[in-house]
Design an enzyme around this catalytic site. Sequence first.
Site, PDB file in Angstrom:
ATOM      1  N   ASP A  96       0.838  -1.197   0.000  1.00  0.00           N
ATOM      2  CA  ASP A  96       0.000   0.000   0.000  1.00  0.00           C
ATOM      3  C   ASP A  96       0.874   1.250   0.000  1.00  0.00           C
ATOM      4  OD1 ASP A  96      -2.086   1.761   0.233  1.00  0.00           O
ATOM      5  OD2 ASP A  96      -2.524   1.306   2.321  1.00  0.00           O
ATOM      6  N   HIS A  97       0.628   2.161  -0.907  1.00  0.00           N
ATOM      7  CA  HIS A  97       1.416   3.396  -0.969  1.00  0.00           C
ATOM      8  C   HIS A  97       0.655   4.581  -0.351  1.00  0.00           C
ATOM      9  CE1 HIS A  97       5.204   4.945  -2.272  1.00  0.00           C
ATOM     10  NE2 HIS A  97       4.638   5.983  -2.857  1.00  0.00           N
TER      11      HIS A  97
END
Length: 153
Positions: A96-97
Amino acid sequence: MPQLCAKSHSSEIPDRHLTTLQSAQGQNFLHFAKSDYFLDDIFAAWMAQQLKSHLLTETWQRKRQELPSNCSLPYHVYNIKAIKISRQSYFSSYQDHAKWCISQKGTKNHWTCIGDLNRSPHQAFRSGGFICTQNRHIYQAFQRLVLFYENCN
């Protein structure tokens, strides 16, 4: 431009700045901004202490480059390790960014903050910040995403 420069005063760039903003409808927001001179974990050293709330942080955690959850100060910071989108769909923080945090469930203040810094040692050298709200609908939406988080050892 030369006239502006001639009249300007030399001033140091602040290492951090906190601003209260208000929407046209009267909703208050807190904006945390840090320069690359603020060489500390923005979440543990500043945001959690200022918001007076334990925070759950969801940021991109690259293996061998993450900061552990931090319980060394009065208000703690915990790394979210996985989030869920639905009953069948979840993923880890390594995939997840996103860059957000919320107050820990059960605390008095329900904060949600969205920004542009990961919780990583390398991010201390970057400028960036977070905008925070106490809107309960936004808080509840983000709070439902948390599958589990890392406690302090």
